[in-house]
Enzyme design. Structure first.
Site, PDB file in Angstrom:
ATOM      1  N   HIS A 135     -63.390  21.119   9.991  1.00 30.76           N
ATOM      2  CA  HIS A 135     -63.306  20.744  11.413  1.00 30.76           C
ATOM      3  C   HIS A 135     -64.421  21.427  12.205  1.00 30.76           C
ATOM      4  O   HIS A 135     -65.038  20.829  13.090  1.00 30.76           O
ATOM      5  CB  HIS A 135     -61.968  21.186  12.007  1.00 30.76           C
ATOM      6  CG  HIS A 135     -60.763  20.586  11.347  1.00 30.76           C
ATOM      7  ND1 HIS A 135     -59.879  21.316  10.594  1.00 30.76           N
ATOM      8  CD2 HIS A 135     -60.301  19.311  11.320  1.00 30.76           C
ATOM      9  CE1 HIS A 135     -58.912  20.525  10.148  1.00 30.76           C
ATOM     10  NE2 HIS A 135     -59.149  19.299  10.567  1.00 30.76           N
ATOM     11  N   GLU A 192     -62.959  25.192   8.172  1.00 32.67           N
ATOM     12  CA  GLU A 192     -64.414  25.075   8.344  1.00 32.67           C
ATOM     13  C   GLU A 192     -64.890  23.617   8.388  1.00 32.67           C
ATOM     14  O   GLU A 192     -65.955  23.333   8.923  1.00 32.67           O
ATOM     15  CB  GLU A 192     -65.144  25.818   7.219  1.00 32.67           C
ATOM     16  CG  GLU A 192     -65.076  27.333   7.320  1.00 32.67           C
ATOM     17  CD  GLU A 192     -65.714  27.870   8.603  1.00 32.67           C
ATOM     18  OE1 GLU A 192     -66.755  27.332   9.031  1.00 32.67           O
ATOM     19  OE2 GLU A 192     -65.142  28.820   9.175  1.00 32.67           O
TER      20      GLU A 192
HETATM   21  P1  AMP Z   1     -57.615  16.025  10.450  1.00 31.05           P
HETATM   22  O1  AMP Z   1     -57.253  17.175  11.330  1.00 31.05           O
HETATM   23  O2  AMP Z   1     -57.316  16.250   9.020  1.00 31.05           O
HETATM   24  O3  AMP Z   1     -57.115  14.704  10.981  1.00 31.05           O
HETATM   25  O4  AMP Z   1     -59.196  15.902  10.499  1.00 31.05           O
HETATM   26  C1  AMP Z   1     -59.881  15.850  11.720  1.00 31.05           C
HETATM   27  C2  AMP Z   1     -61.315  15.530  11.444  1.00 31.05           C
HETATM   28  O5  AMP Z   1     -61.884  16.528  10.594  1.00 31.05           O
HETATM   29  C3  AMP Z   1     -61.498  14.181  10.727  1.00 31.05           C
HETATM   30  O6  AMP Z   1     -62.661  13.542  11.250  1.00 31.05           O
HETATM   31  C4  AMP Z   1     -61.699  14.615   9.306  1.00 31.05           C
HETATM   32  O7  AMP Z   1     -62.442  13.669   8.542  1.00 31.05           O
HETATM   33  C5  AMP Z   1     -62.489  15.896   9.483  1.00 31.05           C
HETATM   34  N1  AMP Z   1     -62.396  16.720   8.286  1.00 31.05           N
HETATM   35  C6  AMP Z   1     -61.274  17.090   7.625  1.00 31.05           C
HETATM   36  N2  AMP Z   1     -61.582  17.805   6.527  1.00 31.05           N
HETATM   37  C7  AMP Z   1     -62.935  17.868   6.475  1.00 31.05           C
HETATM   38  C8  AMP Z   1     -63.880  18.453   5.565  1.00 31.05           C
HETATM   39  N3  AMP Z   1     -63.475  19.113   4.478  1.00 31.05           N
HETATM   40  N4  AMP Z   1     -65.197  18.329   5.831  1.00 31.05           N
HETATM   41  C9  AMP Z   1     -65.618  17.653   6.937  1.00 31.05           C
HETATM   42  N5  AMP Z   1     -64.779  17.083   7.841  1.00 31.05           N
HETATM   43  C10 AMP Z   1     -63.461  17.188   7.610  1.00 31.05           C
END
Ligand code: AMP
Length: 285
Positions: A37, A35
């Site tokens: 993402h 959620e």
């Molecule tokens: P990742 O797939 O972990 O590299 O994350 C992709 C994007 O989703 C990045 O901009 C993260 O900061 C964002 N993201 C990951 N977890 C969360 C979260 N719990 N709340 C909001 N955005 C998130």
């Protein structure tokens, strides 16, 4: 929803949208979507005519091969979630498309990257800023959305976009949390039931530290208390628990004046077994 794997197909589609004067938002991910993402996708849908999501597990940002090998991959489920969320285009490149033979350029930011995750994960931040720069150039969006969960990453990408004159608005989206306030993360899937029960300690410690600092307690003292609570709860190791400026990540200590402190943020990274969790929390909430 279109799924493309090559830069050429990506550019052709984005160019056709631009020719129609449509505004484009991008959300970059490493898959294993949750959620958090999808909240970025929601923000992008609100602001733009078209939304691109990228899924790429970027080998350059893993300082540890075991962590890369263990990173969860669930592409079919991810595509379904993105389709249900109304994404127009998913860019799903292979590593050779992003880093072809002979690739040798790194985008490294000169400030804000030696601390926090940059200090404990060598090469990680350069890996992130390099791949995000490439994906921004490849997708050429009007707006790009990043989670504040990875706050240092968000600040560094703002810096890159500004320094390299990329014509994009970099937008930070608040962290999405579980009911018990654990920040959503693809890595949470790796936690055992016992570890999952311990994990929300990070939020409890951050929010208590913020309260105590607002009430006038000394920063170093409450951080020392917080480190003890995290380790006593069952975390195996702490990479950092610090208060820093949310403008430029300057380290705040007791010498910082109190008004300044209220614009600070608490940053934490800690290990439960082989899983490293990060979180951050603003002092003035
Ligand atoms: P990742 O797939 O972990 O590299 O994350 C992709 C994007 O989703 C990045 O901009 C993260 O900061 C964002 N993201 C990951 N977890 C969360 C979260 N719990 N709340 C909001 N955005 C998130």
């Amino acid at each position: 929803m279109r799924i493309v794997k090559s830069k050429r197909d990506l550019r052709a589609l984005v160019s056709s949208w631009k020719a129609d004067k449509q505004e484009v938002g991008v959300v970059m991910t490493m898959g294993a979507l949750h959620e958090g993402h999808l909240s970025l996708v929601g923000a992008a849908k609100t602001d733009n005519d078209r939304v691109i999501a990228t899924i790429f597990v970027n080998p350059k940002q893993f300082d540890n091969k075991a962590d890369l090998d263990a990173y969860p991959v669930d592409t079919d489920a991810d595509l379904k979630k993105l389709e249900d969320a109304g994404v127009d285009l998913v860019y799903l490149p292979q590593a050779e498309e992003v880093y072809p033979k002979g690739y040798s350029t790194t985008v490294a930011v000169g400030t804000m990257q030696d601390c926090l995750c940059g200090a404990t994960r060598p090469g990680h931040m350069d890996g992130v800023t390099t791949v995000v720069s490439k994906l921004l150039i490849q997708t050429s969006p009007d707006r790009a959305y990043f989670g504040q969960k990875d706050f240092q990453q968000y600040l560094l990408i703002q810096r890159v976009a500004s320094d390299l004159d990329l014509d994009v608005d970099v937008i930070g989206v608040p962290t999405v949390r579980e009911g018990d306030h654990l920040a959503l993360s693809s890595r949470n899937r790796r936690l055992s039931a016992d570890q999952r029960a311990i994990a929300p300690t990070l939020y409890k410690v951050e929010s208590t530290i913020a309260d105590l600092i607002r009430q006038g307690e000394a920063v170093d003292h409450v951080l020392e208390w917080g480190r003890k609570v995290i380790l006593d709860s069952g975390f195996d190791r702490i990479d950092y628990l610090e208060v820093r400026s949310e403008e430029d990540l300057e380290l705040f200590s007791d010498v910082a004046d109190r008004d300044n402190l209220l614009s600070g943020r608490i940053f934490v990274a800690a290990w439960l077994g082989n899983t490293r969790l990060i979180d951050n929390y603003p002092i003035s909430r």
